[in-house]
Enzyme design. Structure first.
Site, PDB file in Angstrom:
ATOM      1  N   ASP A  70      27.218  45.561  42.776  1.00  9.84           N
ATOM      2  CA  ASP A  70      27.357  44.273  43.459  1.00  9.84           C
ATOM      3  C   ASP A  70      27.122  44.396  44.960  1.00  9.84           C
ATOM      4  OD1 ASP A  70      29.624  45.815  43.823  1.00  9.84           O
ATOM      5  OD2 ASP A  70      30.990  44.413  42.864  1.00  9.84           O
ATOM      6  N   ASP A 139      43.405  42.589  39.257  1.00 15.47           N
ATOM      7  CA  ASP A 139      43.498  41.518  38.248  1.00 15.47           C
ATOM      8  C   ASP A 139      42.543  41.735  37.078  1.00 15.47           C
ATOM      9  OD1 ASP A 139      41.176  41.188  39.612  1.00 15.47           O
ATOM     10  OD2 ASP A 139      41.482  39.081  40.126  1.00 15.47           O
ATOM     11  N   HIS A 141      39.308  42.550  37.238  1.00  9.43           N
ATOM     12  CA  HIS A 141      37.879  42.268  37.422  1.00  9.43           C
ATOM     13  C   HIS A 141      37.083  43.564  37.531  1.00  9.43           C
ATOM     14  CE1 HIS A 141      38.566  42.399  41.953  1.00  9.43           C
ATOM     15  NE2 HIS A 141      37.383  42.969  41.887  1.00  9.43           N
TER      16      HIS A 141
HETATM   17  C1  GLP Z   1      35.841  45.236  44.578  1.00 11.54           C
HETATM   18  C2  GLP Z   1      34.566  45.762  43.918  1.00 11.54           C
HETATM   19  C3  GLP Z   1      34.864  46.368  42.562  1.00 11.54           C
HETATM   20  C4  GLP Z   1      36.009  47.365  42.679  1.00 11.54           C
HETATM   21  C5  GLP Z   1      37.237  46.644  43.147  1.00 11.54           C
HETATM   22  C6  GLP Z   1      38.448  47.554  43.270  1.00 11.54           C
HETATM   23  O1  GLP Z   1      36.181  43.982  44.105  1.00 11.54           O
HETATM   24  N1  GLP Z   1      33.584  44.747  43.794  1.00 11.54           N
HETATM   25  O2  GLP Z   1      33.703  46.991  42.062  1.00 11.54           O
HETATM   26  O3  GLP Z   1      36.236  47.976  41.433  1.00 11.54           O
HETATM   27  O4  GLP Z   1      36.957  46.101  44.435  1.00 11.54           O
HETATM   28  O5  GLP Z   1      38.374  48.269  44.460  1.00 11.54           O
HETATM   29  P1  GLP Z   1      39.290  49.494  44.831  1.00 11.54           P
HETATM   30  O6  GLP Z   1      38.702  50.657  44.147  1.00 11.54           O
HETATM   31  O7  GLP Z   1      39.185  49.601  46.327  1.00 11.54           O
HETATM   32  O8  GLP Z   1      40.654  49.194  44.379  1.00 11.54           O
END
Ligand code: GLP
Length: 273
Positions: A70, A139, A141
């Protein structure tokens, strides 16, 4: 589904899994290994270990093509919070990957729908992703497929939720500066990969892990969709396993411990009984 809850060594396990997959594939210029990659705090230690493995001569990225999940809409490669910048600084510039083999949706694309289509076509033209490595939001995602995203979705623009804006505000000066939209691969895009490997670390991910392992497939927890994938591996640390039932942990640990006796000491709730 394969599930590993590890007392220690989650980053190392993921790094070695990726290295093993690339090497077993024996990629070449004609037949590169297509690797899906995430950003965020979670994969940082894995990237550091992959860089170390490259320095040790245990893996090469010369014939690896990467597909990032993304990108924030409106941020270009020069912006320090863009995912292109993140990948460059934290991984690409330290290994032998060819710049033209690193793909990330274009956050500055004028026609975002055309960019989304181009990205899907690019993945198809590459013959699909071999291994999609990802993280998970608190959450549930995955990439920017927020809670409630279509479980059959493809690359498109998503509006980010308040929760995601709040979670990611730590990388910006204020929550107002976090872009409200992102271009993201869809859940179905990730489902099409030969393998999906998700890493979850820390207490903030415990509910998402609980849903992914014990919950039912449900669009409000996009990660649950991967229960339907033929080859889904979820790896988490002790904190992220904190909401799971003891019997769930013991069940997966005993299976994994049979396949991998050397891992037994590191598996949470492993027992010989
Ligand atoms: C963002 C990214 C995701 C990632 C998520 C969690 O939303 N788009 O790909 O998995 O953050 O991030 P973190 O690893 O910093 O908790």
């Amino acid at each position: 589904m394969r599930f590993l809850a590890l007392k220690r060594g989650a980053d190392e396990w993921v790094c070695e899994y990726i290295v093993g997959k690339i090497n077993a594939f024996a990629p070449s210029a004609e037949r590169p290994f297509v690797l899906g990659l995430p950003t965020g705090g979670t994969p940082l230690a894995v990237y550091q270990r992959l860089i170390e493995a490259y320095r040790q001569g245990r893996v090469s990225f010369k014939y690896v093509v990467t597909i990032n999940m993304d990108e924030y809409l409106g941020l270009g490669a020069e912006h320090p919070q863009s995912y292109r910048y993140f990948m460059q600084e934290n991984f690409f510039k330290w290994v032998d990957i060819l710049p033209e083999n690193t793909h990330i949706p274009d956050g500055l694309a004028e026609d975002v729908e055309a960019e989304a289509k181009r990205y899907e076509q690019l993945i198809a033209d590459l013959g699909g992703v071999q291994l999609f490595f990802g993280g998970v939001g608190s959450d549930g995602h995955v990439a920017f497929n927020e809670a409630g995203s279509s479980l059959g979705s493809r690359t498109r623009v998503k509006t980010l939720t308040r929760q995601t804006l709040a979670d990611n505000a730590r990388f910006f000066d204020s929550m107002e500066e976090v872009p409200k939209y992102a271009l993201t691969v869809g859940i179905e895009t990730i489902m099409q990969a030969r393998e999906v490997l998700i890493l979850a670390k820390g207490l903030a991910k415990a509910l998402a892990v609980e849903q992914a392992v014990e919950g039912a497939v449900n669009a409000l927890w996009p990660i649950t969709r991967f229960q339907c994938h033929e080859r889904f591996i979820l790896v988490c640390d002790e904190a992220a396993a904190g909401e799971l039932k003891f019997k769930t942990l013991r069940y997966f640990a005993s299976t994994e411990g049979q396949i991998n006796p050397q891992l037994r000491e590191d598996l949470l709730c492993y027992s010989e009984d």
